[in-house]
Design an enzyme around this catalytic site. Structure first.
Site: not given
Lengths: 278, 278
Positions: B24-25, B87, B166, B198, B200
């Protein structure tokens, strides 16, 4: 003037005709470029935006140092005579190292902003807002303590400000609400001067003034750093003497078209050619 | 099973004892890793987070493809038998290329999420929220149109969601206000199913439900992709047979300590060793 470049030991020739090299993690440093164009209207400028690795403000010291060295090495390929570190996260962590390793003048955004803030504060209470990396480095606090005694500094990392600017949400209720949250301690401390320690933040001036009121002076280091560059070029006898139009070059590590589109917001005019590097 | 690796033509041996490689990024893919640990509790897993170049969602197709290839090449050094592209930005732009260039199974998050959404929607109106890169790729829309006729898709890029997660602002008035702004068109379209495109975004489920109401089903592809990995491993006869405890390895390209600190939010338990790569 003939000098050798850091570890790679390549010879670099600094001539008046050479350009000012500016680098930033992305678009934000264009506020510095704009100020340079105004203060030094005859100088060639090469701007490098490391858009493939943006943002720097959430990365480690080691990564920021590595990226910064690569940016300077790239700028040296484009005949520059001075380097301007327009990214605060980079100036906080890498300036000393760049000055040591590369034998041409390297100017960062921190020092000039600090000098201005120290000269303006009356109640000796200065606020600093910046990315997490810049705040973690304590560079602003250290520089302020060096330059004047008895100043109280209140620092605040504002990680959402850069994405808000890049999303184009300069104003409006969400941005105001984020600003109110971040600025709570700064307000409580009663600062009369606030350093905008990230080149994106000048685009949030309106909302910051709304939250803090007009009595708090906002320091945008773009103007200050440009004057410092002018002074250093004059002292080193490196000011461009040519009368022909200066050239402006733009290098990015990703998304040249996106950069071109957004650059207008920062520079106030359209740019026509953006080159991809790395 | 002996195969050759893409252009580099190195020989790779796929053994049941080998690990599942996930990349993942940054941190978001840990939601996929968590689901894999639950669905395939005996498998070794190597997780790679490209934290030096995070986020991918604002980068170009070319950059995302280059980063993705480098991640797979790195995972291949750690004896993996299958690659999971956790990702979404990477799966949207690079999955086909990775599948072509690397001779081991490569599974992305898009397909499994789409299949689940298509099976659940009753009014044939599906919403997709994701990063700018994923939305630009049109990968979700294309896959939905491929798998079922007559479904209306409403897509929305939500660039501020990743920085909000984040920053740890999972809930609260700012995040709710951002969600309300982004979800306006999705609400207007009357979707009954929303793909969280996504990794996240599952951490924003509470606020998304507040804004959209309980009648809209939220599709988190972590669960779906894990089932797909299980199926592929079984079909290729690559399921691990050992009864010893599986090992979990974490590789990041920057800030191992930050990763270690935040990983708990995603995995629900503390991790003890994170290795730096690149």
């Amino acid at each position: 003037m003939n000098v050798k470049v850091g570890q790679s030991m390549k010879s670099v020739s600094l001539k008046t005709e050479n350009a000012i090299g500016v680098f930033d993690s992305g678009l934000g440093g264009l506020t510095v470029m704009k100020a340079l164009m105004r203060v030094l209207p005859t100088e060639h400028i090469v701007y490098l935006g490391d858009t493939a690795r943006v943002p720097y403000g959430t990365k480690s010291k080691e990564a920021i140092i590595r990226f910064s060295k690569e940016n300077v090495t790239e700028l040296l390929k484009h005949n520059v005579k001075i380097i301007v570190v327009a990214c605060n996260s980079s100036a906080s962590h890498a300036l000393d190292i760049l000055q040591k390793e590369f034998p041409l003048p390297v100017i960062g955004v921190i020092g000039p902003g600090v000098r201005k803030a120290v000269s303006l504060t009356k109640n000796k209470k200065i606020g600093v807002i910046a990315t997490q990396a810049t705040i973690n480095s304590s560079a602003y606090n250290d520089k302020i303590q060096e330059s004047a005694a008895g100043i109280r500094v209140t620092s605040q990392a504002c990680p959402l400000f850069v994405p808000l600017v890049e999303e184009g949400w300069f104003n409006g209720p969400v941005t105001k609400s984020v600003a109110e949250t971040y600025l709570k301690n700064i307000q409580k401390a009663g600062v009369d001067t606030l350093i905008l320690g990230c080149t994106h933040y000048p685009l949030l001036k309106t909302v910051l003034t709304k939250v803090l009121g007009r009595t708090v002076k906002l320091i945008d280091s773009a103007q200050e750093v440009s004057r410092e560059v002018k002074r250093v070029l004059e002292e080193a006898n490196l000011t461009r003497r040519g009368k022909s139009q200066p050239s402006y070059k733009f290098l990015v590590s990703d998304q040249p078209q996106h950069f071109q589109r957004l650059a207008k917001r920062f520079l106030g005019y359209n740019i026509h050619h953006v080159e991809r590097i790395y």
